[in-house]
Design a protein around this motif. Structure first.
Motif, PDB file in Angstrom:
ATOM      1  N   UNK A  36      10.918  -0.678  -5.787  1.00 35.21           N
ATOM      2  CA  UNK A  36      10.273  -1.958  -5.533  1.00 35.21           C
ATOM      3  C   UNK A  36       8.896  -1.931  -6.185  1.00 35.21           C
ATOM      4  N   UNK A  37       8.571  -2.994  -6.883  1.00 33.35           N
ATOM      5  CA  UNK A  37       7.265  -3.059  -7.548  1.00 33.35           C
ATOM      6  C   UNK A  37       6.220  -3.623  -6.584  1.00 33.35           C
ATOM      7  N   UNK A  38       5.097  -2.925  -6.485  1.00 27.85           N
ATOM      8  CA  UNK A  38       4.001  -3.347  -5.626  1.00 27.85           C
ATOM      9  C   UNK A  38       2.689  -3.193  -6.384  1.00 27.85           C
ATOM     10  N   UNK A  39       1.609  -3.692  -5.807  1.00 27.61           N
ATOM     11  CA  UNK A  39       0.309  -3.528  -6.457  1.00 27.61           C
ATOM     12  C   UNK A  39      -0.120  -2.072  -6.481  1.00 27.61           C
ATOM     13  N   UNK A  40       0.480  -1.254  -5.611  1.00 29.00           N
ATOM     14  CA  UNK A  40       0.164   0.168  -5.572  1.00 29.00           C
ATOM     15  C   UNK A  40       0.972   0.963  -6.585  1.00 29.00           C
ATOM     16  N   UNK A  41       1.944   0.306  -7.215  1.00 31.69           N
ATOM     17  CA  UNK A  41       2.833   0.956  -8.151  1.00 31.69           C
ATOM     18  C   UNK A  41       4.273   0.802  -7.727  1.00 31.69           C
ATOM     19  N   UNK A  42       5.223   1.101  -8.599  1.00 32.83           N
ATOM     20  CA  UNK A  42       6.637   1.054  -8.209  1.00 32.83           C
ATOM     21  C   UNK A  42       6.952   2.154  -7.207  1.00 32.83           C
ATOM     22  N   UNK A  43       7.617   1.801  -6.106  1.00 34.49           N
ATOM     23  CA  UNK A  43       7.902   2.771  -5.055  1.00 34.49           C
ATOM     24  C   UNK A  43       9.397   2.855  -4.833  1.00 34.49           C
ATOM     25  N   UNK A  44       9.920   4.051  -4.838  1.00 40.93           N
ATOM     26  CA  UNK A  44      11.344   4.266  -4.591  1.00 40.93           C
ATOM     27  C   UNK A  44      11.542   4.712  -3.152  1.00 40.93           C
ATOM     28  N   UNK A 224       8.371  -8.639  -2.023  1.00 43.26           N
ATOM     29  CA  UNK A 224       9.169  -7.754  -2.872  1.00 43.26           C
ATOM     30  C   UNK A 224      10.176  -6.936  -2.071  1.00 43.26           C
ATOM     31  N   UNK A 225       9.932  -6.798  -0.768  1.00 40.80           N
ATOM     32  CA  UNK A 225      10.842  -6.069   0.116  1.00 40.80           C
ATOM     33  C   UNK A 225      11.791  -7.015   0.861  1.00 40.80           C
ATOM     34  N   UNK A 226      11.745  -8.300   0.505  1.00 47.63           N
ATOM     35  CA  UNK A 226      12.588  -9.280   1.169  1.00 47.63           C
ATOM     36  C   UNK A 226      11.922  -9.987   2.327  1.00 47.63           C
ATOM     37  N   UNK A 227      10.593  -9.848   2.459  1.00 52.62           N
ATOM     38  CA  UNK A 227       9.883 -10.418   3.592  1.00 52.62           C
ATOM     39  C   UNK A 227       9.231 -11.748   3.306  1.00 52.62           C
ATOM     40  N   UNK A 228       8.857 -12.421   4.377  1.00 52.95           N
ATOM     41  CA  UNK A 228       8.191 -13.716   4.322  1.00 52.95           C
ATOM     42  C   UNK A 228       6.732 -13.515   4.721  1.00 52.95           C
ATOM     43  N   UNK A 229       5.791 -13.639   3.793  1.00 49.01           N
ATOM     44  CA  UNK A 229       4.386 -13.399   4.135  1.00 49.01           C
ATOM     45  C   UNK A 229       3.819 -14.408   5.124  1.00 49.01           C
ATOM     46  N   UNK A 230       4.505 -15.516   5.332  1.00 51.44           N
ATOM     47  CA  UNK A 230       4.020 -16.495   6.307  1.00 51.44           C
ATOM     48  C   UNK A 230       4.511 -16.192   7.718  1.00 51.44           C
ATOM     49  N   UNK A 231       5.308 -15.133   7.872  1.00 60.54           N
ATOM     50  CA  UNK A 231       5.836 -14.785   9.198  1.00 60.54           C
ATOM     51  C   UNK A 231       5.603 -13.302   9.496  1.00 60.54           C
ATOM     52  N   UNK A 232       4.362 -12.915   9.480  1.00 60.06           N
ATOM     53  CA  UNK A 232       3.969 -11.554   9.850  1.00 60.06           C
ATOM     54  C   UNK A 232       3.447 -11.596  11.283  1.00 60.06           C
ATOM     55  N   UNK A 233       3.976 -10.743  12.128  1.00 58.66           N
ATOM     56  CA  UNK A 233       3.492 -10.600  13.493  1.00 58.66           C
ATOM     57  C   UNK A 233       2.921  -9.203  13.673  1.00 58.66           C
ATOM     58  N   UNK A 234       1.721  -9.124  14.214  1.00 58.54           N
ATOM     59  CA  UNK A 234       1.133  -7.838  14.552  1.00 58.54           C
ATOM     60  C   UNK A 234       1.610  -7.419  15.928  1.00 58.54           C
ATOM     61  N   UNK A 235       2.010  -6.152  16.075  1.00 62.52           N
ATOM     62  CA  UNK A 235       2.294  -5.639  17.401  1.00 62.52           C
ATOM     63  C   UNK A 235       1.711  -4.241  17.512  1.00 62.52           C
ATOM     64  N   UNK A 236       1.184  -3.935  18.696  1.00 68.14           N
ATOM     65  CA  UNK A 236       0.543  -2.648  18.894  1.00 68.14           C
ATOM     66  C   UNK A 236       0.340  -2.393  20.358  1.00 68.14           C
ATOM     67  N   UNK A 237       0.123  -1.127  20.693  1.00 61.70           N
ATOM     68  CA  UNK A 237       0.037  -0.706  22.086  1.00 61.70           C
ATOM     69  C   UNK A 237      -1.245   0.085  22.311  1.00 61.70           C
TER      70      UNK A 237
END
Length: 518
Positions: A36-44, A224-237
């Motif tokens: 997958x191509x990202x700004x950090x470089x192609x990642x396998x 690039x990973x199949x995600x929707x940038x308008x639907x990001x939810x943060x979750x944490x504990x």
């Protein structure tokens, strides 16, 4: 969702929307672990260990290594065209002690179960492969199935801003991604003195700035990973939930995310004043021969940037107290952390986003157990106050403010008390701090040393993943389709998760639990 229907009879089991839109060509031809191509470089990547249809990408750098002059400095974005091998987690950030100081643990007569001993080991083992070059993130996805433009759940770990790592096997994202047709992302951020240095004259709350940069990276690259940038939810504990609350106040007009899930953590966890934080900084600088409050800030920082990582970590003070300790913590700077959260709650000056918030029924069960191992004790009334004023009341206040701001709000209290996860036989640990995290991630086996997991706990995990997935896909209305009422402080709208170890939206009044809150 045949598995869901079989294990959760009578409970609404909604399949992720697998056929609402045709698969795009790139989804149809997706190869597990493809580059997958990202700004950090192609990642396998590679197939997940159990969920073989899930592609796993580990150790992706989102920031430049915070070394040299970037130590104790805000993170800088990482850009590269070099190939990234996504088969291994990145380094964990350097860790510090939380419980016990230098006192060795004393398990004799403490009635620890196998899970209790495992929790203690997890607390003490640290991360031997740690390094300051640790600002990486991980992605679990399966674009070849289900919805185009998948919702994203981005996890921020807890650990008192002192310990924690995305490589902890408890936070394996493959099972949520597989069951719920969402993308799961976990991130590393700097902790203890490296994340919250509080050096006078220099920026602090660097760990929070790390989190923001990681969220920006996900927003820019998740498509690039199949995600929707308008639907990001943060979750944490715990501290992760607290960081999400801090984030909502720091970026009210540009949150880059669609929903917030705060598990046992809000701004109620507290923050240090700059003066208090500076005292801890000077304690470390003096120990390392870098001067004190009479030394110029620039001279002191130059010296601190020349010191070995292990030497800095070893110089962090240790203290014995039952709640655990942290000398480096979010610090009031009136930019990322504020001094007037009650007023800001009342004014609604936070990101206007749907909220899922809650706590466990007996948060102190964990702290009480770990404190006792180091021979630190408090009376029952003190622990009840700890539960109420550190967790229950702040969660209620935050939920009430969200409702007042006309945001879709859901509040829960977790009661799951499963024998497989009990920390002690006597006194009972009950539904303790973080006891919902393992069933949520379906990683109970990671702590059970191969012990069998009972059906009730399995069903609880399926239900939790379903609820969190529904919220991620539709933060405003998803949980109402799951049978949850929207929270209202004047109505019986508290969802009691794991009530009598059952599943389903058992709904009750919040009043009995909020007695004593301001």
């Amino acid at each position: 969702m045949k598995l869901c229907e079989a294990l959760l009879p009578g409970i609404l089991c909604l399949s992720p929307p697998t056929s609402c839109t045709p698969l795009a060509d790139d989804q149809k031809h997706w190869v597990i672990g493809q580059t997958v191509r990202t700004q950090s470089g192609p990642v396998s990547g590679h197939a997940a260990s159990s969920a073989q249809n899930v592609s796993t990408y580990l150790g992706i750098p989102y920031a430049q290594p915070p070394l040299g002059n970037l130590r104790f400095a805000p993170p800088k974005p990482y850009h590269s065209h070099q190939h990234i091998d996504g088969s291994q987690f990145g380094h964990s950030c350097p860790q510090a002690n939380v419980f016990g100081g230098a006192t060795p643990p004393d398990t004799h007569g403490k009635n620890l179960t196998a899970s209790g001993r495992a929790a203690l080991d997890d607390l003490l083992q640290g991360y031997p492969g740690s390094s300051e070059d640790c600002l990486t993130l991980n992605v679990w996805t399966k674009p070849q199935f289900g919805e185009q433009g998948k919702a994203v759940l981005l996890w921020i770990y807890g650990g008192g801003d002192t310990i924690g790592s995305s490589s902890n096997p408890i936070y394996d994202g493959q099972y949520i991604a597989d069951q719920e047709d969402v993308i799961v992302v976990t991130i590393n951020y700097r902790i203890n003195i490296f994340g919250f240095p509080s050096a006078p004259g220099y920026p602090t709350n660097l760990g929070l700035l790390d989190q923001r940069l990681a969220i920006e990276w996900v927003h820019s690259n998740i498509r690039s990973f199949g995600g929707d940038p308008s639907r990001i939810t943060l979750f944490g504990q715990s501290a992760g939930g607290g960081a999400i609350d801090l984030y909502s106040f720091a970026y009210p007009s540009s949150p880059l995310v669609a929903g917030l899930i705060m598990q046992s953590g809000t701004t109620g966890l507290g923050a240090f004043t700059a003066e208090t934080a500076a005292e801890s900084w000077y304690t470390v600088t003096s120990t390392l021969g870098c001067g004190d409050n009479t030394t110029s800030a620039a001279t002191q920082m130059k010296c601190m940037r020349s010191k070995d990582t292990a030497a800095i970590t070893a110089a962090i003070p240790l203290i014995n107290q039952p709640y655990g300790s942290a000398f480096f913590w979010p610090t009031i700077d009136e930019v990322t952390v504020f001094s007037d959260y009650p007023a800001r709650l009342a004014a609604g000056t936070f990101a206007k986003l749907p909220l899922l918030i809650g706590s466990t029924d007996y948060e102190a069960g964990y702290h009480r157990t770990m404190g006792a191992v180091f021979n630190q004790y408090l009376p029952d009334a003190a622990w009840e106050g700890f539960n109420l004023y550190t967790f229950t009341c702040p969660a209620g206040a935050r939920a009430n403010a969200s409702v007042a701001a006309h945001q879709p709000t859901y509040r829960y209290r977790y009661f799951g008390d499963f024998p497989e996860l009990a920390l002690t036989t006597e006194p009972p640990s009950r539904a303790y701090h973080a006891s919902e995290v393992l069933p949520l991630f379906d990683t109970v086996a990671a702590m059970s040393n191969g012990a069998e997991v009972g059906g009730d706990l399995v069903r609880m995990g399926i239900y939790l993943r379903g609820a969190w997935g529904m919220f991620a896909r539709d933060p405003a209305e998803g949980l109402t389709k799951y049978g949850w009422p929207r929270y209202g402080p004047e109505r019986e709208t508290l969802v009691r998760l794991g009530w009598k170890n059952g599943v389903g939206p058992n709904v009750g009044a919040q009043g009995p639990y909020d007695v004593g809150c301001p």
